[in-house]
Design an enzyme around this catalytic site. Structure first.
Site, short mmCIF file in Angstrom:
data_model
loop_
_atom_site.label_atom_id
_atom_site.label_comp_id
_atom_site.label_asym_id
_atom_site.label_seq_id
_atom_site.Cartn_x
_atom_site.Cartn_y
_atom_site.Cartn_z
N ARG A 61 0.82 -1.21 0.00
CA ARG A 61 0.00 0.00 0.00
C ARG A 61 0.86 1.26 0.00
NH1 ARG A 61 -3.22 -0.10 5.17
NH2 ARG A 61 -1.24 -0.88 5.98
N SER A 122 8.17 -5.27 6.13
CA SER A 122 7.76 -6.31 7.08
C SER A 122 8.45 -7.65 6.84
CB SER A 122 6.25 -6.47 7.03
OG SER A 122 5.65 -5.23 7.29
N ASP A 177 6.05 -3.81 10.27
CA ASP A 177 4.60 -3.59 10.39
C ASP A 177 4.10 -3.68 11.82
OD1 ASP A 177 5.08 -6.30 10.47
OD2 ASP A 177 3.55 -6.86 9.01
#
Length: 408
Positions: A61, A122, A177
């Protein structure tokens, strides 16, 4: 089954606390216990415009966050990587990410502007500062060349500098994350001292005293720091040996990283479908079901659906009633075990923090979308007397990354 539950509740958290202490002390441990260099959580008074790139799997994203001292204004664009990108060169991977950021800025009429960016990366990395971190190893099926031991912030910065629209973007913060989820959670819950991801993979971060972190003790004046546990690798040193089943071992041996991420392979959405398939294949099910499970994509969403006996036939039409019950029982058993194991990890953090109550912000499709997972986790925490409140932090990692950039 009762013995298994008792073993998880009585010993797993103690073993994890031991590994946490070893990792913090710089000793051999299955937990990396990486300092994130995040010392200050947001106050809520931050202002400005920030970008975040949240990359931790096939779906990633780009997020634009406008902070005005109140509720953040968030715009988000979701994109997907082709499967071949998982084994492409690192240069090709980061160029692809940069191109998506460029298209997003052009769409928002921000091309060429100077904007700070927080990069949520992440995968296991060793951080040297808030804006510098090197990849330790790939997970989640990725194996891109030329990235391990490299500073991923630099790799992204180099890719951004090649495109006119993103030349003004500066990577000022790098976070996992889980750390991003914790930071985002702290904006809403001041007592949020833990971030957990339960999705394709799993990991946790939490607030630790600097004096307990060998890598930082005596080297900074801050009192607390967020630690990225990389708890998915718990079990590498044998602490899960008596909890690993024959099906766990089969799955592990056929994976891209045998012997690694054992805890993750027992919990996360990337693997629970395969565990259900292996268990069903080992039963006296009908030929119709055997054919169906061999041809189906058993992912976390399907496993969740099959925890409701009424929706089993949606995925496996025409199978006998006895098989409907069997699929339901296996999906529920695998899911309940995963939730129980994850809850034991939360208990370990609670014990490490002297059993003081706190809020844990949780993100990830398994926790948020699975029919029974969150309920089972909370039930297990209650049974173990653990005073931790689990709160959903939807898309927390991206917002958290922007907030980290704002406090950098």
């Amino acid at each position: 089954k009762q013995w298994y539950q008792r073993r998880v509740r009585e010993k797993l958290s103690e073993d994890m606390v031991s590994e946490m202490n070893r990792g913090l002390a710089g000793e051999e441990s299955s937990l990396l216990m990486i300092p994130t260099y995040i010392y200050n959580l947001p106050s809520g008074k931050e202002t400005g415009t920030y970008l975040a790139l949240d990359f931790g799997g096939s779906t990633f994203r780009v997020i634009l966050v406008k902070l005005t001292g109140g509720e953040p204004v968030v715009q988000c664009e979701i994109d997907h990587l082709d499967n071949e990108m998982k084994s492409a060169s690192g240069e090709k991977l980061f160029n692809s990410l940069a191109q998506v950021v460029a298209r997003f800025l052009q769409k928002e009429n921000l091309a060429g502007q100077e904007i700070p960016l927080g990069f949520t990366f992440s995968f296991p990395m060793a951080q040297q500062s808030l804006s510098e971190g090197t990849l330790v190893k790939w997970t989640k099926g990725f194996d891109c060349s030329g990235v391990i031991d490299q500073n991923v912030a630099d790799l992204l910065s180099n890719a951004l500098s090649k495109i006119e629209a993103t030349k003004g973007v500066k990577v000022v913060a790098l976070a996992n994350d889980t750390a991003g989820t914790q930071v985002a959670g702290s904006l809403k819950y001041p007592n949020c001292h833990c971030g957990i991801i339960l999705g394709t993979g799993t990991n946790a971060a939490y607030t630790e005293r600097v004096v307990n972190v060998k890598a930082l003790a005596g080297k900074c004046s801050e009192e607390h720091v967020v630690i990225n546990m990389e708890w998915g690798n718990f079990g590498e040193r044998g602490h899960l040996a008596d909890l690993v089943t024959e099906h766990d071992s089969t799955l592990d041996k056929s994976s891209t990283n045998p012997g690694k991420q054992l805890y993750e392979k027992m919990i996360s959405g990337m693997y629970i479908g395969d565990l259900v398939r292996l268990e069903l294949s080992d039963t006296r099910c009908s030929e119709a079901l055997r054919t169906a499970i061999n041809g189906a994509t058993l992912d976390g969403r399907l496993v969740s659906d099959c925890c409701n006996v009424d929706t089993v036939t949606k995925h496996f039409p025409g199978i006998p009633i006895s098989d409907v019950t069997l699929v339901h029982e296996v999906a529920t058993s695998v899911s309940d075990r995963a939730a129980m194991l994850a809850a034991a990890g939360v208990v370990a953090i609670w014990k490490k923090r002297d059993r003081v109550p706190f809020v844990a912000a949780v993100d990830g499709s398994v926790f948020i979308k699975h029919a029974n997972f969150a309920t089972k986790m909370r039930e297990t925490l209650a049974i173990m007397g653990c005073n931790v409140t689990l709160e959903v932090a939807t898309d927390g990692s991206g917002l958290g990354s922007a907030l980290i950039a704002a406090t950098a």
